[in-house]
Scaffold this motif. Structure first.
Motif, PDB file in Angstrom:
ATOM      1  N   PRO A   1       0.775  -1.254   0.000  1.00 37.54           N
ATOM      2  CA  PRO A   1       0.000   0.000   0.000  1.00 37.54           C
ATOM      3  C   PRO A   1       0.808   1.307   0.000  1.00 37.54           C
ATOM      4  N   SER A   2       2.119   1.273   0.259  1.00 41.19           N
ATOM      5  CA  SER A   2       2.899   2.515   0.234  1.00 41.19           C
ATOM      6  C   SER A   2       4.377   2.156   0.067  1.00 41.19           C
ATOM      7  N   GLY A   3       5.194   3.169  -0.176  1.00 39.22           N
ATOM      8  CA  GLY A   3       6.633   2.934  -0.257  1.00 39.22           C
ATOM      9  C   GLY A   3       7.174   2.420   1.062  1.00 39.22           C
ATOM     10  N   LEU A   4       6.687   3.013   2.154  1.00 38.84           N
ATOM     11  CA  LEU A   4       7.161   2.571   3.470  1.00 38.84           C
ATOM     12  C   LEU A   4       6.750   1.119   3.736  1.00 38.84           C
ATOM     13  N   ALA A   5       5.545   0.748   3.263  1.00 39.37           N
ATOM     14  CA  ALA A   5       5.103  -0.645   3.428  1.00 39.37           C
ATOM     15  C   ALA A   5       6.043  -1.597   2.686  1.00 39.37           C
TER      16      ALA A   5
ATOM     17  N   ILE B   1      19.836   7.139   4.472  1.00 37.67           N
ATOM     18  CA  ILE B   1      18.586   6.386   4.229  1.00 37.67           C
ATOM     19  C   ILE B   1      17.361   7.270   4.504  1.00 37.67           C
ATOM     20  N   TYR B   2      16.293   6.990   3.779  1.00 41.65           N
ATOM     21  CA  TYR B   2      14.995   7.641   3.984  1.00 41.65           C
ATOM     22  C   TYR B   2      14.623   7.562   5.471  1.00 41.65           C
ATOM     23  N   GLY B   3      14.248   8.694   6.068  1.00 39.89           N
ATOM     24  CA  GLY B   3      14.036   8.777   7.508  1.00 39.89           C
ATOM     25  C   GLY B   3      13.073   7.734   8.059  1.00 39.89           C
TER      26      GLY B   3
ATOM     27  N   THR C   1      20.485  -0.354   0.996  1.00 41.38           N
ATOM     28  CA  THR C   1      21.180   0.714   0.279  1.00 41.38           C
ATOM     29  C   THR C   1      20.111   1.656  -0.269  1.00 41.38           C
ATOM     30  N   GLU C   2      20.504   2.902  -0.443  1.00 39.39           N
ATOM     31  CA  GLU C   2      19.615   3.877  -1.086  1.00 39.39           C
ATOM     32  C   GLU C   2      20.533   4.895  -1.745  1.00 39.39           C
ATOM     33  N   SER C   3      20.493   4.949  -3.068  1.00 43.48           N
ATOM     34  CA  SER C   3      21.446   5.778  -3.788  1.00 43.48           C
ATOM     35  C   SER C   3      20.740   6.489  -4.931  1.00 43.48           C
TER      36      SER C   3
ATOM     37  N   GLY D   1      20.975   9.083  -1.565  1.00 43.77           N
ATOM     38  CA  GLY D   1      20.226   9.073  -0.319  1.00 43.77           C
ATOM     39  C   GLY D   1      19.160  10.158  -0.281  1.00 43.77           C
ATOM     40  N   SER D   2      18.149   9.948   0.558  1.00 44.72           N
ATOM     41  CA  SER D   2      17.049  10.908   0.676  1.00 44.72           C
ATOM     42  C   SER D   2      17.543  12.291   1.096  1.00 44.72           C
ATOM     43  N   ASN D   3      17.067  13.297   0.446  1.00 46.03           N
ATOM     44  CA  ASN D   3      17.300  14.723   0.766  1.00 46.03           C
ATOM     45  C   ASN D   3      18.740  15.196   0.529  1.00 46.03           C
TER      46      ASN D   3
ATOM     47  N   MET E   1      17.713  -2.543  -2.027  1.00 41.00           N
ATOM     48  CA  MET E   1      17.972  -1.170  -2.454  1.00 41.00           C
ATOM     49  C   MET E   1      16.663  -0.409  -2.621  1.00 41.00           C
ATOM     50  N   ASP E   2      16.594   0.759  -2.008  1.00 38.49           N
ATOM     51  CA  ASP E   2      15.489   1.686  -2.255  1.00 38.49           C
ATOM     52  C   ASP E   2      15.897   2.530  -3.456  1.00 38.49           C
ATOM     53  N   ASN E   3      15.264   2.260  -4.595  1.00 35.85           N
ATOM     54  CA  ASN E   3      15.661   2.875  -5.879  1.00 35.85           C
ATOM     55  C   ASN E   3      14.625   3.897  -6.343  1.00 35.85           C
TER      56      ASN E   3
ATOM     57  N   GLN F   1      10.706   0.238  -4.721  1.00 42.30           N
ATOM     58  CA  GLN F   1      10.331   1.555  -5.239  1.00 42.30           C
ATOM     59  C   GLN F   1       9.099   2.058  -4.505  1.00 42.30           C
ATOM     60  N   ALA F   2       9.123   3.343  -4.136  1.00 45.71           N
ATOM     61  CA  ALA F   2       7.890   4.004  -3.725  1.00 45.71           C
ATOM     62  C   ALA F   2       7.206   4.420  -5.032  1.00 45.71           C
ATOM     63  N   LEU F   3       6.189   3.669  -5.447  1.00 42.64           N
ATOM     64  CA  LEU F   3       5.475   3.988  -6.693  1.00 42.64           C
ATOM     65  C   LEU F   3       4.730   5.312  -6.559  1.00 42.64           C
ATOM     66  N   THR F   4       4.506   5.711  -5.305  1.00 40.88           N
ATOM     67  CA  THR F   4       3.930   7.015  -4.969  1.00 40.88           C
ATOM     68  C   THR F   4       4.650   8.139  -5.730  1.00 40.88           C
ATOM     69  N   LYS F   5       5.942   7.969  -5.971  1.00 45.38           N
ATOM     70  CA  LYS F   5       6.757   9.026  -6.567  1.00 45.38           C
ATOM     71  C   LYS F   5       6.658   8.977  -8.098  1.00 45.38           C
ATOM     72  N   TYR F   6       7.661   8.453  -8.793  1.00 49.85           N
ATOM     73  CA  TYR F   6       7.681   8.611 -10.250  1.00 49.85           C
ATOM     74  C   TYR F   6       6.743   7.698 -11.028  1.00 49.85           C
TER      75      TYR F   6
ATOM     76  N   LEU G   1      -1.581   9.045  -5.905  1.00 53.71           N
ATOM     77  CA  LEU G   1      -1.726   7.669  -5.441  1.00 53.71           C
ATOM     78  C   LEU G   1      -0.567   7.308  -4.524  1.00 53.71           C
ATOM     79  N   MET G   2      -0.790   6.311  -3.677  1.00 51.02           N
ATOM     80  CA  MET G   2       0.280   5.806  -2.814  1.00 51.02           C
ATOM     81  C   MET G   2       0.375   4.301  -2.980  1.00 51.02           C
ATOM     82  N   MET G   3       1.603   3.844  -3.244  1.00 54.16           N
ATOM     83  CA  MET G   3       1.820   2.405  -3.408  1.00 54.16           C
ATOM     84  C   MET G   3       3.319   2.138  -3.374  1.00 54.16           C
TER      85      MET G   3
ATOM     86  N   SER H   1       6.552  14.867  -0.240  1.00 55.35           N
ATOM     87  CA  SER H   1       6.574  13.900  -1.322  1.00 55.35           C
ATOM     88  C   SER H   1       7.068  14.578  -2.598  1.00 55.35           C
ATOM     89  N   TRP H   2       7.242  13.823  -3.667  1.00 54.55           N
ATOM     90  CA  TRP H   2       7.759  14.350  -4.933  1.00 54.55           C
ATOM     91  C   TRP H   2       7.565  13.269  -5.987  1.00 54.55           C
ATOM     92  N   GLY H   3       8.019  13.525  -7.208  1.00 53.75           N
ATOM     93  CA  GLY H   3       7.915  12.518  -8.263  1.00 53.75           C
ATOM     94  C   GLY H   3       6.736  12.752  -9.191  1.00 53.75           C
TER      95      GLY H   3
HETATM   96  C1  LIG Z   1       8.696   8.639  -0.378  1.00 56.06           C
HETATM   97  C2  LIG Z   1       9.714   7.610  -0.170  1.00 56.06           C
HETATM   98  C3  LIG Z   1       9.400   6.413   0.459  1.00 56.06           C
HETATM   99  C4  LIG Z   1       8.037   6.138   1.060  1.00 56.06           C
HETATM  100  O1  LIG Z   1       7.017   6.133   0.150  1.00 56.06           O
HETATM  101  P1  LIG Z   1       5.499   6.374   0.672  1.00 56.06           P
HETATM  102  O2  LIG Z   1       4.682   5.848  -0.441  1.00 56.06           O
HETATM  103  O3  LIG Z   1       5.377   7.845   0.897  1.00 56.06           O
HETATM  104  O4  LIG Z   1       5.357   5.586   1.929  1.00 56.06           O
HETATM  105  C5  LIG Z   1      10.387   5.465   0.592  1.00 56.06           C
HETATM  106  N1  LIG Z   1      11.631   5.681   0.121  1.00 56.06           N
HETATM  107  C6  LIG Z   1      11.966   6.820  -0.496  1.00 56.06           C
HETATM  108  C7  LIG Z   1      13.350   7.009  -0.983  1.00 56.06           C
HETATM  109  C8  LIG Z   1      11.021   7.826  -0.657  1.00 56.06           C
HETATM  110  O5  LIG Z   1      11.379   8.971  -1.240  1.00 56.06           O
END
Ligand SMILES: *Cc1c(COP(=O)(O)O)cnc(C)c1O
Length: 383
Positions: free
Chosen positions: A81-85, A107-109, A150-152, A154-156, A179-181, A201-206, A213-215, A334-336
């Motif tokens: 249901p979300s990127g965090l999930a 890493i993403y907070g 890994t996350e490359s 990194g967030s922010n 990897m969080d891509n 992937q947080a599909l919520t973004k790109y 949507l959030m996924m 959020s972004w993307g």
């Molecule tokens: C936004 C984000 C997430 C979480 O996605 P949500 O759908 O908002 O839970 C995870 N990882 C990265 C790198 C993100 O930017």
């Protein structure tokens, strides 16, 4: 028809006879019917690649999952249901009480939060590692280490990691790598081709791409791990709505076009920001001046639209005046999506240059880049 850009535009093949629409059908269900008692009692066997219960997968779910697996260059995708999930799913499938996990400082907070506060409470230990550690990750691997995140970039703060080097070192010790891509998407970098075990992937973004949507998705090329992911999703009670899957499928064919535009405009704006007297530094690995540029250039085919910068006068009041003067960059998290956004991020103490307390994060949308530069220019004049 090999290029992923072409394949993403192809309609899926589950179109009913005589209804040759280019649009994806949306199938809703809680109950799935069975023709006889024997198949009803066997339904559990279909949980992970067939139909057993609405929560465990619909035709719309599988249509999106298989397109995403193609985008990842092969494998099986689990939708959540979300990127965090998606992060929680990988942790749940891999980590048990007494296990140890390594996470990069960038890493993403919320990934750090859930690992520390949810999994920590259940007996999982963690350590942070420096983003530039590369093969040196070996020195942090303990006998109970099961997973390296890994996350490359990194967030922010957008530090790059040497993911192939981390994968080799981790695999040599029998440790899995996730990897969080989300920043690059597989169009910029394909984690699974570099040996990463779980591509997130947080599909919520790109992939969603329209801020509506959030996924999340996790893809792996290993059958046993794929089964473990789907089992964990079921045990966690995760459900992904077919309407949300439809929106993601609607966004997918334009992902290459959108990302090219986001990238070209963000690179233009990053260069422009570097020339501004008020700007102390710009964080964007595609910039030649970035300390992370060599790694980005070696591994990535495309960049994206998220970057950040630090103002020389980094007090909150200056930043407030700057952000509130912007008209096209809207203030929000959020972004993307196609829209330009700005966010104000407090920097963890000591994370970067001592002079900076606040980071301004931009997401560069698909508007005319000249208008976006004008917007920033006017805001600098105000601040
Ligand atoms: C936004 C984000 C997430 C979480 O996605 P949500 O759908 O908002 O839970 C995870 N990882 C990265 C790198 C993100 O930017």
């Amino acid at each position: 028809m090999h290029d992923i850009t072409t394949r993403l535009v192809q309609p899926s093949e589950d179109i009913p006879e005589g209804f040759a629409s280019l649009s994806q059908g949306v199938f809703h269900a809680s109950t799935i019917l069975f023709p006889d008692v024997a198949s009803f009692l066997q339904r559990q066997a279909q949980t992970h690649d067939g139909y057993s219960y609405g929560k465990n997968g619909t035709p719309t779910y599988y249509a999106l999952a298989s397109k995403l697996a193609e985008l990842e260059g092969g494998g099986k995708t689990a939708l959540v249901p979300s990127g965090l999930a998606a992060v929680v799913l990988v942790n749940s499938a891999v980590l048990s009480a007494g296990d140890h996990v390594l996470l990069p400082e960038g890493i993403y907070g919320s990934t750090l939060d859930t690992t520390r506060r949810l999994f920590g409470k259940r007996g999982v230990q963690y350590n942070l590692y420096r983003d530039d550690i590369g093969a040196g990750i070996s020195t942090l691997i303990a006998p109970n280490t099961k997973l390296v995140w890994t996350e490359s970039p990194g967030s922010n703060t957008l530090e790059m990691q040497d993911v192939p080097a981390i994968v080799s070192a981790a695999h040599a010790r029998g440790v899995l790598v996730a990897m969080d891509n989300t920043w690059a998407t597989p169009l910029g970098f394909r984690p699974l081709d570099s040996g990463v075990d779980f591509s997130v992937q947080a599909l919520t973004k790109y992939v969603g791409g329209h801020s509506d949507l959030m996924m999340g998705a996790v893809t792996t090329r290993d059958d046993a791990r794929s089964k473990a992911l789907r089992e964990s999703a079921e045990l966690l009670g995760y459900y992904v709505s077919p309407d949300e899957c439809f929106l993601a499928l609607r966004g997918l064919p334009t992902l290459p076009l959108r990302l090219e535009r986001h990238f070209a405009s963000a690179l233009h704006i990053a260069h422009w920001l570097e020339g501004q007297p008020a700007v102390a530094r710009v964080n964007y690995p595609p910039l030649e001046s970035s300390p992370w540029h060599a790694l980005w250039k070696r591994d990535y085919k495309l960049g994206s639209g998220m970057l950040s910068f630090v103002l020389k006068l980094s007090g909150l009041e200056t930043i407030e005046r700057f952000v509130e003067a912007l008209k096209l960059f809207r203030l929000g998290n959020s972004w993307g999506g196609i829209h330009s956004l700005v966010a104000v991020i407090p920097l963890a103490a000591g994370k970067m240059a001592a002079e900076a307390e606040w980071l301004v994060r931009l997401h560069v949308g698909i508007e005319d880049p000249m208008d976006l530069v004008d917007d920033l220019q006017r805001a600098f004049a105000f601040s």
